[in-house]
Scaffold this motif. Structure first.
Motif, PDB file in Angstrom:
ATOM      1  N   LEU A  81     -74.462 -10.262  -0.009  1.00  0.00           N
ATOM      2  CA  LEU A  81     -73.449  -9.106  -1.235  1.00  0.00           C
ATOM      3  C   LEU A  81     -72.076 -10.409  -0.672  1.00  0.00           C
ATOM      4  N   GLU A  82     -71.745 -10.733   0.309  1.00  0.00           N
ATOM      5  CA  GLU A  82     -70.014 -11.001   0.779  1.00  0.00           C
ATOM      6  C   GLU A  82     -69.938 -12.793  -0.100  1.00  0.00           C
ATOM      7  N   GLN A 107     -70.340  -2.116  -7.365  1.00  0.00           N
ATOM      8  CA  GLN A 107     -68.954  -3.472  -7.035  1.00  0.00           C
ATOM      9  C   GLN A 107     -68.714  -4.633  -8.094  1.00  0.00           C
ATOM     10  N   ALA A 396     -71.351  -0.007   0.260  1.00  0.00           N
ATOM     11  CA  ALA A 396     -71.599  -0.060   1.377  1.00  0.00           C
ATOM     12  C   ALA A 396     -70.360   0.599   2.412  1.00  0.00           C
ATOM     13  N   LYS A 397     -69.679   0.679   2.146  1.00  0.00           N
ATOM     14  CA  LYS A 397     -68.617   1.414   3.005  1.00  0.00           C
ATOM     15  C   LYS A 397     -69.060   2.546   3.457  1.00  0.00           C
ATOM     16  N   TYR A 430     -62.219   7.702   3.927  1.00  0.00           N
ATOM     17  CA  TYR A 430     -61.952   6.966   3.346  1.00  0.00           C
ATOM     18  C   TYR A 430     -62.147   6.655   1.967  1.00  0.00           C
TER      19      TYR A 430
ATOM     20  N   GLN B  74     -61.632   3.564  13.683  1.00  0.00           N
ATOM     21  CA  GLN B  74     -62.980   1.897  13.716  1.00  0.00           C
ATOM     22  C   GLN B  74     -62.147   1.582  14.346  1.00  0.00           C
ATOM     23  N   PHE B 242     -73.261 -11.279  15.630  1.00  0.00           N
ATOM     24  CA  PHE B 242     -73.526 -11.245  14.291  1.00  0.00           C
ATOM     25  C   PHE B 242     -74.706 -11.500  14.170  1.00  0.00           C
ATOM     26  N   ARG B 246     -75.464  -6.848  15.495  1.00  0.00           N
ATOM     27  CA  ARG B 246     -74.749  -6.466  14.587  1.00  0.00           C
ATOM     28  C   ARG B 246     -73.450  -5.322  14.846  1.00  0.00           C
ATOM     29  N   ARG B 254     -69.139  -3.534  18.585  1.00  0.00           N
ATOM     30  CA  ARG B 254     -68.794  -4.168  17.326  1.00  0.00           C
ATOM     31  C   ARG B 254     -66.711  -4.343  17.660  1.00  0.00           C
ATOM     32  N   TYR B 259     -65.112  -6.005  12.726  1.00  0.00           N
ATOM     33  CA  TYR B 259     -64.663  -5.439  11.943  1.00  0.00           C
ATOM     34  C   TYR B 259     -64.103  -5.396  10.647  1.00  0.00           C
ATOM     35  N   TYR B 261     -65.227  -9.164   9.470  1.00  0.00           N
ATOM     36  CA  TYR B 261     -65.152  -9.324   8.696  1.00  0.00           C
ATOM     37  C   TYR B 261     -66.036  -8.614   7.451  1.00  0.00           C
ATOM     38  N   ASP B 262     -66.057  -7.857   7.945  1.00  0.00           N
ATOM     39  CA  ASP B 262     -66.971  -6.169   7.281  1.00  0.00           C
ATOM     40  C   ASP B 262     -65.749  -5.842   6.440  1.00  0.00           C
ATOM     41  N   PHE B 265     -64.828  -9.016   3.735  1.00  0.00           N
ATOM     42  CA  PHE B 265     -66.395  -9.699   3.065  1.00  0.00           C
ATOM     43  C   PHE B 265     -67.555  -8.202   2.382  1.00  0.00           C
ATOM     44  N   LYS B 266     -67.496  -7.097   2.713  1.00  0.00           N
ATOM     45  CA  LYS B 266     -68.153  -6.448   2.689  1.00  0.00           C
ATOM     46  C   LYS B 266     -67.729  -5.027   1.895  1.00  0.00           C
ATOM     47  N   PHE B 267     -66.774  -4.854   2.724  1.00  0.00           N
ATOM     48  CA  PHE B 267     -66.351  -3.634   1.739  1.00  0.00           C
ATOM     49  C   PHE B 267     -64.726  -4.618   1.001  1.00  0.00           C
ATOM     50  N   GLN B 268     -64.463  -5.157   0.213  1.00  0.00           N
ATOM     51  CA  GLN B 268     -63.460  -5.732   0.030  1.00  0.00           C
ATOM     52  C   GLN B 268     -62.127  -4.909  -0.114  1.00  0.00           C
ATOM     53  N   GLN B 269     -62.063  -5.086   1.404  1.00  0.00           N
ATOM     54  CA  GLN B 269     -60.296  -5.025   1.703  1.00  0.00           C
ATOM     55  C   GLN B 269     -59.584  -5.771   1.702  1.00  0.00           C
TER      56      GLN B 269
END
Lengths: 437, 301
Positions: A81-82, A107, A396-397, A430, B74, B242, B246, B254, B259, B261-262, B265-269
């Motif tokens: 995904l990333e 997304q 994803a979040k 969130y 978190q 990782f 994970r 964690r 945290y 990285y996620d 790249f995963k949550f796009q924040q």
């Protein structure tokens, strides 16, 4: 003479600059550009999954006969995904086609990085599509709630279903001798009898790792208990009475009847448990199910059958299809769209079904000889009920927050309902920060 | 013989080149540093003051991302897990590394081979180490479970239990990075002057006395450098976690790197993740400077 041949600073600088220019020119003109090859080259990015094996083994050779030069690049699920989102957003142009997991479509859609495939000539209104599957290719979604900023946008076909994967039940026919168990209670009761008879070690197995794995395992139980995830305003309602009952059943009863280390189980361990003959039943996607008849990949070939997911209120499975999108930065965009048109044609879909993969066109389910026993069962499941995950770019979040709380409850073996309350609050917080309300 | 005009021309050209040449020589290196270090750092700082939506900046939010960190449960959990992980790992590595270095200081048959063998773990790719440890820890088919079953026990739960998973992660780190401590400290021990030790021996000092009054005080600067280096490195631990856990079970392993990285790249924040990493960078820098200042103060006293 001596003067003219002497090594001076000027000559060193001149020579250096000349060398640099010459090497740059050689590199630019002389080296091939693999990502921009001529012809019908298509670079496909995919995550490693058994559900794509028939495509790799049977369809890629067919595509080559059609003049497509397919380059198939696989990565581990957890990083795709990333990686692809970064590729699409930066316009790096490393891929022509992504085989996405369907919850990722929003997304990519919200970021406006995928081509309009409808404008490219792919007909999303073809009645042969499986309705809920083609729906997943549109952004914003044609049905259901939409996130802010996209309320009035026209739905655009940015992805097309590629492999029609969805969850079904795989069970041991020597344990569940009367056919597929119809309810969860039956799964547990008959499974215990199987354990007592020494046929299996555990009635069920599932994935317990936090995040996507545990949510994916819990979701069909949640749906079968009659749960709903969000209301029309994106308020989390998964901690309803039905949702809590499903979570309590999942972290309590299911855990007690699963391997003791299920908290750390991911797809490789759950696959080993069912294919190795230890588990009595599992809800799974096609990746491991396709191996059920191959003695080289399972110790219980011939003892594994497929059925519709058990129900408490309803027998609803989770859809998790492979869905193809063409990035705007694709170096071989026209080839990709041409490839997709060929791939989703009724003829190629029939070949896909013959190869043993779940097709995305209804006509392909009706062929005389589907390549796998799972295919007709998948159609039964589609007709019985199969739902996608909520169409939000922030899935994803949401999945991460919920997965952590479910995993903690699973460790404890109780408190599923409380875990959902906690997760619902976190999700609400969130989404509030993200501007949903 | 040059004419006056020619001589003047050569002198001027020479003077011009003399002035420009150092800058010209520096230019490629400077450009690379600006491109790969200064610009990304500046861009990261800029990103940390912006809000992102769907991977693109949508608003300038000033220091809001930095402030939000301290109310993010978190983040606080990940920070706490990271601090515990770094403190435990580096402590064990320092003690074990020092002990091994003291042992390997002695010359005996096979010592060269032993020194070589001891540094093997740190040259193995961290991802490979994590995969191997996963195979050791797995409760269904792991080596520990196999060993336990062979001796009449049951399944060993490492990765499914929060405390065990955390200890398992520390054990992996200690296994992999104790050799670095060992190597640095062995080099330090070998560079110590012989005279004080000979004098102590002549005076009849025992092994403990020599260690407490000579070896340890003399090694303190080297030890501090090793600890600071390892601490900075341990804060950035990513690949082992990782692959191994994970960050799970739950949030037990964690680390802040996972945290971050996620989040990025995963949550796009992107903006929030940039603020997180800038904050952690400052924390690590502060720790390093504190350690160095402490060291100087100890030396001065």
């Amino acid at each position: 003479m001596m003067h003219s041949s002497r090594l001076t600073r000027r000559s060193v600088i001149k020579g250096g600059l000349g060398l640099a220019l010459a090497s740059t020119a050689l590199t630019t003109l002389g080296l091939p550009m693999p990502a921009r090859a001529a012809g019908k080259k298509v670079i496909i990015g995919a995550f490693a999954d058994g559900g794509l094996t028939p495509f790799k083994e049977k369809i890629i050779p067919l595509a080559k006969e059609q003049g497509f030069d397919i380059q198939f690049l696989e990565d581990e699920y957890g990083v795709t995904l990333e990686k692809w989102f970064a590729d699409a957003q930066s316009g790096a142009g490393q891929y022509d086609l992504y085989l996405l997991d369907d919850p990722w479509v929003p997304q990519f859609g919200a970021a406006n990085v995928l081509e309009d495939l409808g404008a490219g000539g792919i007909d999303g209104s073809d009645k042969d599509w499986i309705g809920p599957m083609i729906d997943m290719g549109y952004w914003p979604p044609r049905q259901g709630p939409r996130v802010k900023g996209f309320e009035n946008a026209k739905p655009t076909l940015i992805c097309v279903p590629f492999v029609g994967d969805l969850q079904t039940l795989t069970y041991r026919n020597d344990v569940f001798t009367g056919g597929a168990p119809k309810t969860w209670d039956e799964v547990i009761a008959k499974g215990k009898e199987g354990v007592a008879a020494g046929k299996i070690k555990y009635p069920v197995v599932f994935r317990g790792v936090s995040g996507n794995p545990i949510v994916t395992s819990w979701y069909p139980i949640f749906l079968s208990f009659g749960g709903a995830f969000f209301d029309d305003k994106w308020n989390p309602i998964f901690n309803s009475a039905e949702g809590k009952a499903s979570a309590d059943f999942f972290v309590g009863t299911m855990k007690q009847n699963a391997p003791s280390g299920v908290v750390e189980f991911d797809s490789d361990q759950e696959g080993a448990a069912i294919l190795g003959g230890d588990a009595g039943a599992i809800i799974q996607y096609s990746g491991n199910a396709l191996k059920a008849d191959d003695p080289a990949q399972t110790k219980v070939a011939g003892k594994l059958d497929f059925g519709v997911v058990p129900k408490q209120e309803k027998a609803i499975a989770q859809m998790g299809i492979f869905i193809a999108g063409v990035p705007k930065s694709a170096p071989n965009k026209a080839n990709s769209i041409e490839f997709l048109k060929w791939y989703v044609s009724a003829e190629t879909q029939a070949k896909l079904s013959e190869a043993g993969s779940i097709p995305v066109k209804r006509s392909a389910f009706g062929i005389a000889k589907p390549g796998n026993r799972l295919i007709p069962v998948a159609l039964q499941q589609l007709d019985a009920g199969a739902l996608p995950r909520p169409r939000t770019p922030d899935w994803a979040k949401v999945e991460e927050l919920l997965g952590i709380e479910l995993n903690k409850a699973l460790q404890a073996g109780s408190g599923g309902g409380a875990a959902l309350d906690k997760a619902a609050k976190q999700v609400k917080d969130y989404l509030t920060t993200a501007g949903y309300y | 013989m040059r004419t006056g005009t020619q001589a003047r021309k050569y002198r001027l050209q020479g003077a011009g080149l003399d002035l420009a040449l150092p800058y010209l020589m520096l230019a490629p290196g400077l450009t690379i540093v600006l491109g790969v270090l200064v610009y990304p750092l500046w861009d990261g700082l800029r990103a940390s003051t912006r809000a992102y939506r769907y991977g693109s900046p949508v608003a300038d939010v000033g220091l809001q991302n930095y402030l939000h960190l301290w109310s993010d449960a978190q983040f606080l959990n990940a920070l706490w897990v990271t601090v515990k992980f770094v403190a435990l790992s580096v402590s064990f590595e320092a003690v074990l590394g020092f002990a091994l270095a003291l042992f390997c200081l002695h010359e005996f048959r096979g010592i060269r081979l032993l020194r070589t063998v001891l540094i093997i773990p740190m040259v193995i790719t961290p991802v490979v180490v994590a995969i191997v440890f996963r195979l050791i820890y797995a409760s269904d088919a792991g080596m520990l479970t196999a060993l336990s079953k062979a001796t009449g026990g049951g399944e060993v739960q490492i990765l499914g239990n929060p405390l065990n998973a955390f200890i398992g992660l520390v054990a992996l780190d200690v296994w992999e990075w104790t050799p670095l401590m060992f190597l640095i400290l062995l080099a330090g021990l070998q560079s110590l002057p012989h005279e004080p030790f000979e004098a102590a021996r002549v005076d009849g000092a025992g092994a403990w006395r020599v260690f407490a009054d000579l070896t340890f005080p003399m090694m303190r600067p080297v030890l501090a450098v090793a600890i600071v280096l390892r601490t900075i490195d341990a804060f950035g631990t990513f690949d082992q976690v990782f692959v191994l856990t994970r960050g799970g079970p739950g949030e037990a392993t964690r680390l802040i790197s996972i945290y971050g990285y996620d989040t990025a790249f995963k949550f796009q924040q992107t903006g929030y993740a940039a603020a997180l990493f800038v904050t952690i960078g400052l924390v690590v820098l502060a720790l390093a400077f504190s350690a160095i200042r402490l060291l100087r103060r100890v030396d001065a006293s």
